[in-house]
Design an enzyme around this catalytic site. Structure first.
Site, short mmCIF file in Angstrom:
data_model
loop_
_atom_site.label_atom_id
_atom_site.label_comp_id
_atom_site.label_asym_id
_atom_site.label_seq_id
_atom_site.Cartn_x
_atom_site.Cartn_y
_atom_site.Cartn_z
N HIS A 150 2.15 1.90 -3.44
CA HIS A 150 1.11 2.49 -4.30
C HIS A 150 0.93 3.97 -4.00
O HIS A 150 0.75 4.78 -4.92
CB HIS A 150 -0.22 1.76 -4.13
CG HIS A 150 -0.26 0.40 -4.74
ND1 HIS A 150 -0.14 0.18 -6.09
CD2 HIS A 150 -0.38 -0.82 -4.17
CE1 HIS A 150 -0.19 -1.11 -6.33
NE2 HIS A 150 -0.34 -1.74 -5.18
N THR B 89 0.84 -1.20 0.00
CA THR B 89 0.00 0.00 0.00
C THR B 89 0.87 1.25 0.00
O THR B 89 0.60 2.21 -0.72
CB THR B 89 -0.94 0.01 1.22
OG1 THR B 89 -1.75 -1.16 1.19
CG2 THR B 89 -1.82 1.24 1.22
#
Length: 98
Positions: free
Chosen positions: A42, A39
């Site tokens: 990203h 995450t």
């Protein structure tokens, strides 16, 4: 405390962040170590900006010690006690106090 703030794709800044005291039923954890997960990658690449916004402190895989406890918290004390913690950040709507 020092914190890394997401500014835009591939750019963070380092600055000071004021810590709020824990509210009722909450504990504050002094972070010792923080990992990087998928995450976070990203976010770094700019793929989650709509969810994080700019100038957000990200990270949710860390460990630390209970630093302060809020009213009504039992079983923890403000003493060094190691704690593995799923630190919630601005990516998750329920954790706006991160």
């Amino acid at each position: 405390m020092k914190a890394a703030f997401y500014e835009e794709a591939r750019r963070f800044s380092v600055g000071e962040k004021e810590l709020a005291p824990p509210s009722q039923g909450e504990v504050r954890v002094k972070i010792a170590y923080c990992g990087i997960c998928g995450t976070d990658i990203h976010v770094f690449l700019g793929g989650m900006e709509k969810r994080t916004g700019r100038h957000a402190v990200i990270g949710h895989e860390c460990s630390g010690v209970v630093d302060e406890v809020g009213e009504g918290v039992f079983g923890f004390q403000s003493i060094p006690r190691f704690l593995a913690w799923a630190f919630l950040c601005r990516i998750f709507p329920s954790s706006s106090r991160s």
